[in-house]
Design an enzyme around this catalytic site. Structure first.
Site, PDB file in Angstrom:
ATOM      1  N   GLY A  11       2.525  -6.041   1.323  1.00  0.00           N
ATOM      2  CA  GLY A  11       3.888  -6.428   0.974  1.00  0.00           C
ATOM      3  C   GLY A  11       4.386  -5.885  -0.347  1.00  0.00           C
ATOM      4  O   GLY A  11       5.308  -6.435  -0.936  1.00  0.00           O
ATOM      5  N   ASN A  13       6.124  -3.257  -0.855  1.00  0.00           N
ATOM      6  CA  ASN A  13       7.531  -2.855  -0.698  1.00  0.00           C
ATOM      7  C   ASN A  13       8.440  -4.073  -0.637  1.00  0.00           C
ATOM      8  O   ASN A  13       9.549  -4.052  -1.160  1.00  0.00           O
ATOM      9  CB  ASN A  13       7.698  -1.995   0.559  1.00  0.00           C
ATOM     10  CG  ASN A  13       7.372  -0.536   0.296  1.00  0.00           C
ATOM     11  OD1 ASN A  13       8.129   0.158  -0.366  1.00  0.00           O
ATOM     12  ND2 ASN A  13       6.227  -0.091   0.766  1.00  0.00           N
ATOM     13  N   MET A  89       3.459  -3.283  11.054  1.00  0.00           N
ATOM     14  CA  MET A  89       2.700  -2.322  11.836  1.00  0.00           C
ATOM     15  C   MET A  89       2.807  -2.569  13.341  1.00  0.00           C
ATOM     16  O   MET A  89       1.823  -2.489  14.060  1.00  0.00           O
ATOM     17  CB  MET A  89       1.231  -2.356  11.406  1.00  0.00           C
ATOM     18  CG  MET A  89       1.023  -2.058   9.935  1.00  0.00           C
ATOM     19  SD  MET A  89       1.842  -0.537   9.407  1.00  0.00           S
ATOM     20  CE  MET A  89       0.635   0.655   9.916  1.00  0.00           C
ATOM     21  N   LEU A  92       8.817  -2.157  17.712  1.00  0.00           N
ATOM     22  CA  LEU A  92       9.813  -3.107  18.217  1.00  0.00           C
ATOM     23  C   LEU A  92      10.296  -2.610  19.584  1.00  0.00           C
ATOM     24  O   LEU A  92      10.470  -1.415  19.795  1.00  0.00           O
ATOM     25  CB  LEU A  92      10.989  -3.191  17.249  1.00  0.00           C
ATOM     26  CG  LEU A  92      10.655  -3.524  15.793  1.00  0.00           C
ATOM     27  CD1 LEU A  92      11.921  -3.503  14.960  1.00  0.00           C
ATOM     28  CD2 LEU A  92       9.952  -4.873  15.690  1.00  0.00           C
ATOM     29  N   ASN A 106      13.433   1.027   7.861  1.00  0.00           N
ATOM     30  CA  ASN A 106      11.981   1.115   7.743  1.00  0.00           C
ATOM     31  C   ASN A 106      11.647   2.112   6.657  1.00  0.00           C
ATOM     32  O   ASN A 106      12.418   3.030   6.388  1.00  0.00           O
ATOM     33  CB  ASN A 106      11.358   1.574   9.070  1.00  0.00           C
ATOM     34  CG  ASN A 106       9.832   1.614   9.002  1.00  0.00           C
ATOM     35  OD1 ASN A 106       9.205   0.684   8.501  1.00  0.00           O
ATOM     36  ND2 ASN A 106       9.246   2.703   9.486  1.00  0.00           N
ATOM     37  N   HIS A 108       8.708   4.834   5.681  1.00  0.00           N
ATOM     38  CA  HIS A 108       7.570   5.543   6.267  1.00  0.00           C
ATOM     39  C   HIS A 108       6.995   6.475   5.201  1.00  0.00           C
ATOM     40  O   HIS A 108       7.764   7.207   4.560  1.00  0.00           O
ATOM     41  CB  HIS A 108       8.019   6.336   7.505  1.00  0.00           C
ATOM     42  CG  HIS A 108       6.920   7.096   8.161  1.00  0.00           C
ATOM     43  ND1 HIS A 108       5.967   6.496   8.944  1.00  0.00           N
ATOM     44  CD2 HIS A 108       6.594   8.411   8.122  1.00  0.00           C
ATOM     45  CE1 HIS A 108       5.101   7.413   9.362  1.00  0.00           C
ATOM     46  NE2 HIS A 108       5.470   8.579   8.878  1.00  0.00           N
ATOM     47  N   GLU A 141      14.648   3.508  18.874  1.00  0.00           N
ATOM     48  CA  GLU A 141      13.577   3.153  19.816  1.00  0.00           C
ATOM     49  C   GLU A 141      12.358   4.038  19.666  1.00  0.00           C
ATOM     50  O   GLU A 141      11.243   3.604  19.844  1.00  0.00           O
ATOM     51  CB  GLU A 141      14.124   3.191  21.248  1.00  0.00           C
ATOM     52  CG  GLU A 141      15.114   2.066  21.477  1.00  0.00           C
ATOM     53  CD  GLU A 141      15.384   1.818  22.947  1.00  0.00           C
ATOM     54  OE1 GLU A 141      16.579   1.718  23.289  1.00  0.00           O
ATOM     55  OE2 GLU A 141      14.434   1.729  23.736  1.00  0.00           O
ATOM     56  N   ASP A 144       9.429   6.127  14.241  1.00  0.00           N
ATOM     57  CA  ASP A 144       9.625   6.929  13.012  1.00  0.00           C
ATOM     58  C   ASP A 144      10.576   8.111  13.227  1.00  0.00           C
ATOM     59  O   ASP A 144      10.373   9.192  12.669  1.00  0.00           O
ATOM     60  CB  ASP A 144       8.279   7.465  12.503  1.00  0.00           C
ATOM     61  CG  ASP A 144       7.303   6.340  12.202  1.00  0.00           C
ATOM     62  OD1 ASP A 144       6.090   6.564  12.368  1.00  0.00           O
ATOM     63  OD2 ASP A 144       7.759   5.242  11.835  1.00  0.00           O
ATOM     64  N   GLU A 173       8.110   4.914  -3.005  1.00  0.00           N
ATOM     65  CA  GLU A 173       8.587   3.974  -1.981  1.00  0.00           C
ATOM     66  C   GLU A 173       9.304   2.807  -2.653  1.00  0.00           C
ATOM     67  O   GLU A 173      10.396   2.400  -2.238  1.00  0.00           O
ATOM     68  CB  GLU A 173       7.418   3.456  -1.145  1.00  0.00           C
ATOM     69  CG  GLU A 173       6.741   4.507  -0.293  1.00  0.00           C
ATOM     70  CD  GLU A 173       5.607   3.935   0.511  1.00  0.00           C
ATOM     71  OE1 GLU A 173       5.661   2.747   0.894  1.00  0.00           O
ATOM     72  OE2 GLU A 173       4.643   4.679   0.766  1.00  0.00           O
TER      73      GLU A 173
HETATM   74  C1  GRF Z   1       3.031   1.792   2.611  1.00  0.00           C
HETATM   75  O1  GRF Z   1       2.467   3.079   2.537  1.00  0.00           O
HETATM   76  C2  GRF Z   1       4.240   1.868   3.488  1.00  0.00           C
HETATM   77  O2  GRF Z   1       4.865   3.130   3.456  1.00  0.00           O
HETATM   78  C3  GRF Z   1       3.678   1.633   4.853  1.00  0.00           C
HETATM   79  O3  GRF Z   1       2.722   0.617   4.660  1.00  0.00           O
HETATM   80  C4  GRF Z   1       2.090   0.852   3.376  1.00  0.00           C
HETATM   81  C5  GRF Z   1       1.853  -0.455   2.681  1.00  0.00           C
HETATM   82  O4  GRF Z   1       3.085  -1.009   2.386  1.00  0.00           O
HETATM   83  N1  GRF Z   1       4.712   1.276   5.761  1.00  0.00           N
HETATM   84  P1  GRF Z   1       3.209  -2.461   1.680  1.00  0.00           P
HETATM   85  O5  GRF Z   1       2.371  -2.418   0.415  1.00  0.00           O
HETATM   86  O6  GRF Z   1       2.660  -3.480   2.659  1.00  0.00           O
HETATM   87  O7  GRF Z   1       4.670  -2.600   1.406  1.00  0.00           O
END
Ligand code: GRF
Length: 193
Positions: A11, A13, A89, A92, A106, A108, A141, A144, A173
């Site tokens: 988490g 981000n 992860m 959807l 999202n 990526h 859909e 990425d 990010e």
């Molecule tokens: C990050 O590299 C993000 O780009 C990917 O998951 C990794 C961990 O993200 N989607 P976070 O620390 O859980 O936000």
């Protein structure tokens, strides 16, 4: 704009988004954090900053559809204008994406359209790329492949491992995701039809 952040892991981000949204004048507020993993480290971080959380463990449901229905019902309760996937992860379904058409973002960890999918840093190093980075995009859909909103580039350095490259990308990010969210929340950017 009301924003729900969806996570599966650490988490970081989500934390970056929450910190940015706490700034005066930011055009969005994080109203909830949903995880598909009870053990996600991000849940404790969200609770530590006073955000409402919901953990919907996939294995507690007897099908993907039942799990997604529970996620959608929880989302309805938060009544988000926008959804930010942040280390979420799980793919959807089309029905889910249509429900929030053009309102799901999202992040990526690659310079899309390069390296969709998993293990992006190892693949970039393996390919001898001089640059790597991250992309905030609208979710469609396909995996990425939605329209990009913002990207950031970092150099791939000699001796980089997937971990050292990931750490360099993660800094970016955390910088671009709040910027991208603000652009969409204030209506400066919208998903092309
Ligand atoms: C990050 O590299 C993000 O780009 C990917 O998951 C990794 C961990 O993200 N989607 P976070 O620390 O859980 O936000």
């Amino acid at each position: 704009a009301r924003v729900v952040v969806m996570i599966s892991g650490s988490g970081s981000n989500m934390v970056a988004l929450a910190k940015a949204a706490a700034e005066p004048g930011f055009p969005a507020e994080i109203v909830g954090v949903i995880s598909d993993k009870r053990a996600a480290g991000g849940l404790a971080k969200a609770e530590a900053v006073g955000l409402p959380t919901a953990a919907l463990e996939r294995r507690d449901f007897d099908s993907k559809a039942a799990h997604e229905a529970a996620v959608l019902e929880t989302l309805e309760r938060f009544a988000p204008d926008l959804i930010c996937l942040a280390g979420y992860m799980r793919l959807l379904s089309g029905a889910f994406i249509q429900r929030y058409e053009g309102r799901i973002l999202n992040i990526h960890p690659s310079l899309l359209p390069l390296y969709p999918g998993l293990h992006t840093h190892a693949r970039a190093i393996e390919a001898g790329e001089a640059e790597a980075g991250c992309t905030v995009h609208f979710v469609t859909e396909g995996m990425d492949e939605g329209p990009a909103i913002l990207q950031a580039r970092v150099p791939v350095l000699p001796g980089d491992t997937p971990e050292t490259l990931a750490a360099r990308v993660l800094v970016e990010e955390h910088r671009i995701y709040p910027k991208a969210l603000a652009l969409v929340a204030e209506g400066a950017v919208r998903m092309p039809r």
